[in-house]
Design an enzyme around this catalytic site. Structure first.
Site, short mmCIF file in Angstrom:
data_model
loop_
_atom_site.label_atom_id
_atom_site.label_comp_id
_atom_site.label_asym_id
_atom_site.label_seq_id
_atom_site.Cartn_x
_atom_site.Cartn_y
_atom_site.Cartn_z
N SER A 158 0.81 -1.22 0.00
CA SER A 158 0.00 0.00 0.00
C SER A 158 0.84 1.27 0.00
O SER A 158 0.32 2.36 -0.25
CB SER A 158 -0.97 0.03 1.18
OG SER A 158 -0.29 0.24 2.39
N LYS A 201 1.32 4.42 6.87
CA LYS A 201 0.61 5.27 5.91
C LYS A 201 1.07 6.72 6.07
O LYS A 201 1.71 7.10 7.05
CB LYS A 201 -0.91 5.25 6.17
CG LYS A 201 -1.58 3.90 6.07
CD LYS A 201 -1.77 3.47 4.65
CE LYS A 201 -2.50 2.16 4.54
NZ LYS A 201 -1.69 0.98 4.80
#
Length: 145
Positions: free
Chosen positions: A61, A98
């Site tokens: 991701s 993230k």
């Protein structure tokens, strides 16, 4: 989604490796004597040893940020996270890595943004069990087995 496994970084024995201080990405240099210093990851990559951990990244991701499956993140828990930082977050009993997006704070939520268009942002509200666990200050990448 990418997740991260935390590895303790506080080693008792330092590991010094030879360090070539000037590696050009352009034309090769004809200079001799490349090895000018040594690098010790625990000394040179860690400013706050008591608050710093290594973590192995699993998933893709964050691939467009250059953080790939198998990379090692150096995470400093003493650094205050700012908007746009790459963080390790603890969200609802799981760790994830993230970008921190604080632009929606006035609307009552924040987002954790992936660096891969195949993944959606994670919206964090007051109902979530959320904590910024640390800020990624370095990554270590393996290029070849």
């Amino acid at each position: 989604m990418s997740y991260i496994k935390i590895i303790d970084s506080r080693f008792e024995n330092p590991c010094e490796l030879p360090f070539a201080s000037a590696i050009k990405a352009g034309f090769p240099s004809t200079a001799e004597g490349y090895e000018q210093d040594s690098i010790d990851f625990n000394r040179d990559l860690i400013r706050h040893p008591e608050a710093t951990f290594y973590g192995r990244v699993y998933g893709d991701s964050m691939i467009e940020a250059g953080i790939c499956d198998g990379d090692i993140a150096v995470i400093d828990r003493s650094v205050e996270a700012e908007d746009g930082d790459i963080i390790v977050a603890y969200v609802n009993n799981e760790f994830t890595i993230k970008y921190l997006d604080l632009s929606h704070r006035n609307q009552g939520y924040i987002e954790l943004r992936p660096a891969n268009p195949a993944f959606n942002p994670i919206r964090i509200s007051s109902a979530d069990d959320f904590k910024v666990w640390g800020v990624v200050v370095w990554t270590i990448k393996k290029w070849k087995s």
